[in-house]
Scaffold this motif. Structure first.
Motif, mmCIF file in Angstrom:
data_model
loop_
_atom_site.group_PDB
_atom_site.id
_atom_site.type_symbol
_atom_site.label_atom_id
_atom_site.label_comp_id
_atom_site.label_asym_id
_atom_site.label_seq_id
_atom_site.Cartn_x
_atom_site.Cartn_y
_atom_site.Cartn_z
ATOM 1 N N PHE A 41 0.859 -1.176 0.000
ATOM 2 C CA PHE A 41 0.000 0.000 0.000
ATOM 3 C C PHE A 41 0.897 1.228 0.000
ATOM 4 O O PHE A 41 1.513 1.538 1.017
ATOM 5 C CB PHE A 41 -0.913 0.001 1.223
ATOM 6 C CG PHE A 41 -1.733 -1.241 1.350
ATOM 7 C CD1 PHE A 41 -2.729 -1.507 0.428
ATOM 8 C CD2 PHE A 41 -1.509 -2.143 2.367
ATOM 9 C CE1 PHE A 41 -3.493 -2.655 0.531
ATOM 10 C CE2 PHE A 41 -2.275 -3.291 2.481
ATOM 11 C CZ PHE A 41 -3.271 -3.551 1.558
ATOM 12 N N PRO A 42 0.986 1.935 -1.117
ATOM 13 C CA PRO A 42 1.972 3.029 -1.216
ATOM 14 C C PRO A 42 1.722 4.157 -0.227
ATOM 15 O O PRO A 42 2.670 4.813 0.202
ATOM 16 C CB PRO A 42 1.824 3.512 -2.664
ATOM 17 C CG PRO A 42 0.507 3.003 -3.129
ATOM 18 C CD PRO A 42 0.258 1.733 -2.366
ATOM 19 N N ASP A 43 0.470 4.395 0.154
ATOM 20 C CA ASP A 43 0.174 5.552 1.007
ATOM 21 C C ASP A 43 0.432 5.290 2.485
ATOM 22 O O ASP A 43 0.366 6.212 3.283
ATOM 23 C CB ASP A 43 -1.296 5.962 0.845
ATOM 24 C CG ASP A 43 -1.623 6.319 -0.583
ATOM 25 O OD1 ASP A 43 -1.008 7.258 -1.087
ATOM 26 O OD2 ASP A 43 -2.472 5.654 -1.186
ATOM 27 N N LEU A 44 0.676 4.044 2.835
ATOM 28 C CA LEU A 44 0.800 3.724 4.255
ATOM 29 C C LEU A 44 2.262 3.492 4.628
ATOM 30 O O LEU A 44 3.100 3.229 3.773
ATOM 31 C CB LEU A 44 -0.031 2.476 4.577
ATOM 32 C CG LEU A 44 -1.514 2.600 4.230
ATOM 33 C CD1 LEU A 44 -2.251 1.323 4.596
ATOM 34 C CD2 LEU A 44 -2.139 3.783 4.947
ATOM 35 N N GLU A 61 2.910 -0.338 8.755
ATOM 36 C CA GLU A 61 1.505 -0.726 8.573
ATOM 37 C C GLU A 61 1.360 -1.733 7.444
ATOM 38 O O GLU A 61 0.481 -2.594 7.479
ATOM 39 C CB GLU A 61 0.653 0.505 8.277
ATOM 40 C CG GLU A 61 0.277 1.226 9.536
ATOM 41 C CD GLU A 61 -1.031 1.965 9.372
ATOM 42 O OE1 GLU A 61 -2.058 1.427 9.808
ATOM 43 O OE2 GLU A 61 -1.018 3.064 8.801
ATOM 44 N N ASN A 62 2.231 -1.620 6.432
ATOM 45 C CA ASN A 62 2.203 -2.599 5.360
ATOM 46 C C ASN A 62 2.489 -3.998 5.890
ATOM 47 O O ASN A 62 1.937 -4.978 5.415
ATOM 48 C CB ASN A 62 3.226 -2.229 4.280
ATOM 49 C CG ASN A 62 2.613 -1.401 3.181
ATOM 50 O OD1 ASN A 62 1.853 -1.923 2.388
ATOM 51 N ND2 ASN A 62 2.895 -0.119 3.172
ATOM 52 N N ARG A 70 8.427 5.439 7.553
ATOM 53 C CA ARG A 70 8.310 6.030 6.223
ATOM 54 C C ARG A 70 7.216 5.333 5.411
ATOM 55 O O ARG A 70 6.862 4.186 5.663
ATOM 56 C CB ARG A 70 9.639 5.981 5.468
ATOM 57 C CG ARG A 70 10.100 4.572 5.106
ATOM 58 C CD ARG A 70 10.984 4.608 3.898
ATOM 59 N NE ARG A 70 10.217 4.977 2.719
ATOM 60 C CZ ARG A 70 10.744 5.395 1.586
ATOM 61 N NH1 ARG A 70 12.039 5.532 1.476
ATOM 62 N NH2 ARG A 70 9.987 5.674 0.545
ATOM 63 N N GLU A 113 5.604 4.242 -0.452
ATOM 64 C CA GLU A 113 5.754 4.900 -1.743
ATOM 65 C C GLU A 113 7.211 5.284 -1.971
ATOM 66 O O GLU A 113 7.866 5.811 -1.085
ATOM 67 C CB GLU A 113 4.886 6.152 -1.771
ATOM 68 C CG GLU A 113 4.812 6.790 -3.133
ATOM 69 C CD GLU A 113 3.810 7.930 -3.153
ATOM 70 O OE1 GLU A 113 3.386 8.375 -2.075
ATOM 71 O OE2 GLU A 113 3.471 8.354 -4.268
#
Lengths: 524, 358
Positions: free
Chosen positions: A98-101, A105-106, A144, A147
């Motif tokens: 998930f690029p936004d997380l 969290e990924n 970080r 993304e």
């Protein structure tokens, strides 16, 4: 099951597993037995059914038949959540992040550590992520976003995710394709420590040196079927390659020799940072040049750059002696190029439009009268092409979406022939097409070459490349590693060139390097 | 950085680079400060402050009068409720265009209940509005997650369908203040420590949803789904269930907004809530929620709602003609989107550079 002691229950066992997508059978008979505390290699050509098999174990696909047992108990996964709950972790060929997380969290998505009142315990989560990264020996800020991570770092996140799952069975589908030597070593160390904890690992790779360095057992697949299983200690690279390609190039390929003319396409030093490096080759009039290599080696990217869809950093493309400006498909079409992309449903056809509209689409400019385009003019322009290609569609206004894959492909080719190209670039010409129609597409390509059109054909199907091409260029990790004339192009030579990696680890395969052929002389 | 670093290597690296490729060595306080300073919520909040300051400088009654203060807090509360629901849906890479019609239906339902069931407790009416909205939201959610048609199309359809139901039901009738009990209408004037009660309701909803999205698994999964729906399936997340829940929430909040609307204005005509769906989307986008999902907060959406409503009230007192008010909204939306693109491009370049260095 002679090679396994009877008292050890295999962690994973597949027997005769079948999976078809419509008429295309992806997995005919998948068989794989993985013992606990072992690292099992799964090898095979592109399209051998490895990824389908993995996705069945992961619960992405449901099998059509056959047995699937985990720790001796039959299971049937309807979703990835179920397979996870059974302790199966999969690292897919392409990272799924998930690029936004945040990277943390990924790793923990769906199973965040919880504190009081079921609220996410962020401190514990970041600490755990930091521990995982330390174990993997990488320095990534747990906070970080995902993304902008390099593919290698994304792969590291995937691995961290799989490790944190505490899985009994870890499947890695080509995890090393994007990793550097140090990172690969680190991954192997982790894999070995997991094995020593008694977990089972499945390792899919095209790098034989890695297979032999890491795995204790190897299973070979071909054309969706199980071929053989050997302990790595008692087999060799040559034997495995032979098992992988072991079949005759069928007489499916009606390649008729065509007279070769002047060079049509000349590519010099084409480079796109991180994608491909220093790619040079020529294609002559009437010649079919096959671009072979593994999925992800950069073949399609090279083709897209030549056609101007993607930009490149250095190098030049000339068509019939004239330079083609970079980054402009329009200029490429005007210069005389045609491009049939890999995913024709998404990129090559207006799938919900009629055949004639599709065929006439690229020559709209010359068809329009007073800026208006009539269905009649479109039909008039499309008819001769469609009939020459024997497109079996009841009427020209039939919608492309209702046609078979083979006929769709012919419509795409017809569409480009209407521009009267000098060069046809075709990516995976027969993917998803049934065997009978494949031959028709092949005959068509052969006929076009006979008419003096230069053809650059990208294909993952080795028999297709060997059967159709006058010359085979092999791409491995963004570089051309072999340029083989038709006579030299044996399955073994192509596979070996495709599996060497020019960047690092090159030493491991030096003994098998195919005889170097000077790139420009091979055609004559 | 003034204090000495523990690690020798990379000591010269600027803090921003260190953040990108290596574990952060910043203290917790500095890190939080950095996040806040770079946040979209702060910049949009500053714009809101600037608008309020400018309008108040022109006319001190804009903020410093009983009416001005009340309007400043009360007027945005309806849009705020819609924006919180809309933000939750947009975070999952969907959109709910039916909220204006849902709000109209429950606004009318509120009046109907007071007329048809004399003496009905106000609390029950609020619950009925929430429940009716949730039901309409569930219809949206079921259609979106089962029919696999983009939510833009589905909710465009229900926008008209729900409005049609409301028009058929209401006929030529309208709800007037005379139909409503005084106790209900008094809600609009009641306040706690000068903050209107209805605003407190909206802020409480905002707090609960904001807290859920940040600290609950379900909330984080909504972000994951919006960030990459395919990856969410591979992770084994309950994508359909979560998306459906987001639509139910959006519907329920629109239902609540309908009740609040009736309490605030005392009349319900057939055109109630027309265009509110787009205002809600605008508030969300201005507030920094990415239109393709996966990032942004309801806090930003709430500030966006305040900004839109406050600008509308401020422009006349700044002497700007009616015509330009819409244009200012448009400029805000475009500005927000252009800012997003510029920031994203800059971030991408920075990440590539950091990667090449690493």
């Amino acid at each position: 099951m002679a090679e396994h002691p009877a008292d050890v229950v295999p962690t994973l066992e597949l027997r005769g597993v079948r999976k078809a997508f419509g008429p295309v059978v992806a997995l005919r008979s998948g068989t794989l037995v993985v013992a606990p505390g072992s690292i099992h290699a799964l090898v095979g050509e592109n399209g051998a059914g490895k990824s389908t098999l993995v996705k069945i174990v992961a619960g992405v696909y449901r099998r059509d038949g056959g047995e699937l047992l985990l720790d001796g108990r039959p299971v049937d996964f309807g979703s990835t959540a179920e397979s996870k709950a059974h302790g199966v972790a999969v690292i897919y060929q392409e990272p799924t992040l998930f690029p936004d997380l945040s990277v943390t969290e990924n790793i923990f998505m769906g199973r965040h550590p919880l504190g009081a009142l079921r609220r996410i315990d962020r401190a514990a989560m970041y600490a755990e992520a930091a521990r995982l990264f330390e174990r993997l020996g990488v320095r990534i800020d747990p906070r970080r976003k995902a993304e902008g991570l390099s593919i290698a770092d994304q792969q590291i996140i995937e691995i961290a995710k799989a490790i944190s799952l505490d899985a009994r069975l870890l499947i890695m589908d080509e995890p090393t394709a994007a990793l550097s030597g140090v990172e690969v070593e680190r991954l192997f160390a982790v894999a070995r420590s997991l094995r020593d904890e008694g977990r089972a690992l499945v390792f899919i790779s095209h790098r034989f040196d890695e297979v032999f360095a890491l795995c204790d057992t190897v299973t070979v697949m071909r054309d969706g079927e199980y071929v053989a299983t050997h302990p790595t200690a008692s087999t060799s690279v040559d034997r495995i390659v032979a098992a992988m390609v072991g079949r005759d190039v069928a007489e499916l390929f009606p390649k008729t020799p065509a007279a070769l003319g002047d060079p049509v396409l000349e590519v010099q030093g084409l480079t796109s940072a991180g994608v491909f490096q220093d790619v040079s080759f020529t294609v002559r009039a009437g010649e079919i040049v096959g671009l072979a290599g593994l999925v992800g080696a950069g073949r399609s990217e090279i083709a897209r750059a030549v056609f101007g869809v993607d930009r490149y950093d250095a190098g030049s493309v000339r068509l019939a002696g004239k330079p083609v400006p970079p980054g402009s498909p329009r200029a490429a079409i005007e210069a005389g190029m045609a491009f049939v992309p890999e995913d024709r449903r998404r990129q090559g056809l207006v799938i919900d439009a009629s055949v004639s509209r599709n065929v006439a689409g690229v020559i709209r400019g010359s068809l329009a009268r007073l800026g208006l385009l009539t269905a009649r003019a479109e039909n008039a322009a499309a008819a001769p092409w469609a009939s020459r290609l024997e497109v079996k569609t009841g009427a020209l206004d039939m919608h492309a979406t209702t046609m078979s894959g083979g006929n769709q492909q012919k419509v795409v080719i017809a569409k480009w022939l209407a521009t009267e190209p000098r060069l046809l670039i075709i990516d995976e010409p027969t993917r998803g097409i049934d065997v009978g129609t494949k031959a028709e597409v092949h005959r068509l390509l052969s006929e076009l070459a006979g008419r003096g059109i230069a053809i650059l054909m990208i294909s993952s199907e080795l028999p297709e490349v060997l059967g159709m091409a006058d010359r085979v260029l092999v791409v491995a990790e963004g570089r051309i590693t072999a340029d083989l004339a038709r006579e030299e192009a044996t399955p073994e030579a192509v596979m070996l060139a495709a599996t060497q990696h020019p960047g690092h680890h090159a030493a491991g395969l030096q003994g098998h390097r195919p005889s170097d052929v000077a790139p420009t002389e091979a055609a004559s | 950085m003034s204090q000495p670093l523990r690690h020798d290597e990379g000591a010269e690296a600027s803090t921003s680079e260190a953040l990108l490729v290596e574990p952060s060595r910043l203290s917790r306080g500095r890190r939080v400060l950095g996040v806040v300073l770079r946040s979209r919520e702060l910049s949009i909040f500053l714009v809101l402050v600037a608008v309020v300051v400018a309008a108040t400088a022109r006319n001190s009654g804009f903020l410093f009068s009983a009416d001005g203060w009340r309007n400043f807090l009360l007027n945005p509360s309806i849009l705020l409720l819609l924006a919180v629901g809309q933000a939750t849906v947009i975070i999952t890479r969907n959109v709910d265009l039916s909220v204006g019609s849902v709000m109209a239906l429950t606004a009318y339902l509120t009046g109907r209940l007071f007329i048809d069931v004399p003496g009905i407790p106000v609390v029950v009416v609020f619950a009925a509005g929430l429940a009716a909205g949730a039901l309409l939201g569930l219809v949206n959610g079921v259609l979106v997650s089962l029919a696999r048609v983009p939510s833009l199309v589905i909710t465009l359809g229900t926008l008209y369908a729900y409005r049609g139901i409301m028009l058929t039901w209401a006929g030529s009738e309208r709800i007037n203040a005379g139909d409503l009990p005084a106790g209900f209408l008094a809600l609009a004037n009641r306040s706690v420590l000068t903050v209107p009660v209805l605003t407190l309701v909206a802020l409480a909803v905002l707090a609960v949803v904001g807290y859920y999205l940040y600290t609950a698994r379900g909330g984080r999964e909504l972000y994951a789904i919006g960030s990459d729906p395919d990856a969410a399936l591979l992770y084994g997340l309950g994508v359909r269930r979560r998306v459906m829940a987001a639509f139910v929430l959006s519907g329920a909040l629109a239902g609540l907004a309908g009740v609040v609307y009736t309490a605030r204005y005392g009349t319900v005509s057939s055109s109630v809530g027309s265009g509110f769906e787009l205002q809600a989307v605008a508030a969300v986008v201005i507030g920094g929620v990415a239109i393709f999902g996966g990032s942004g907060t309801v806090w930003g959406a709430a500030i966006g709602a305040f900004l839109l409503v406050t600008i509308n009230r401020a422009l006349p007192s700044l002497g700007i003609a009616d015509f330009w008010q819409r244009a200012v909204w448009g400029a805000l939306i475009l500005g927000a989107i252009v800012l997003d693109r510029v920031l994203a491009a800059r971030q991408a370049r920075r990440l590539v550079r950091a990667r090449d260095v690493a």
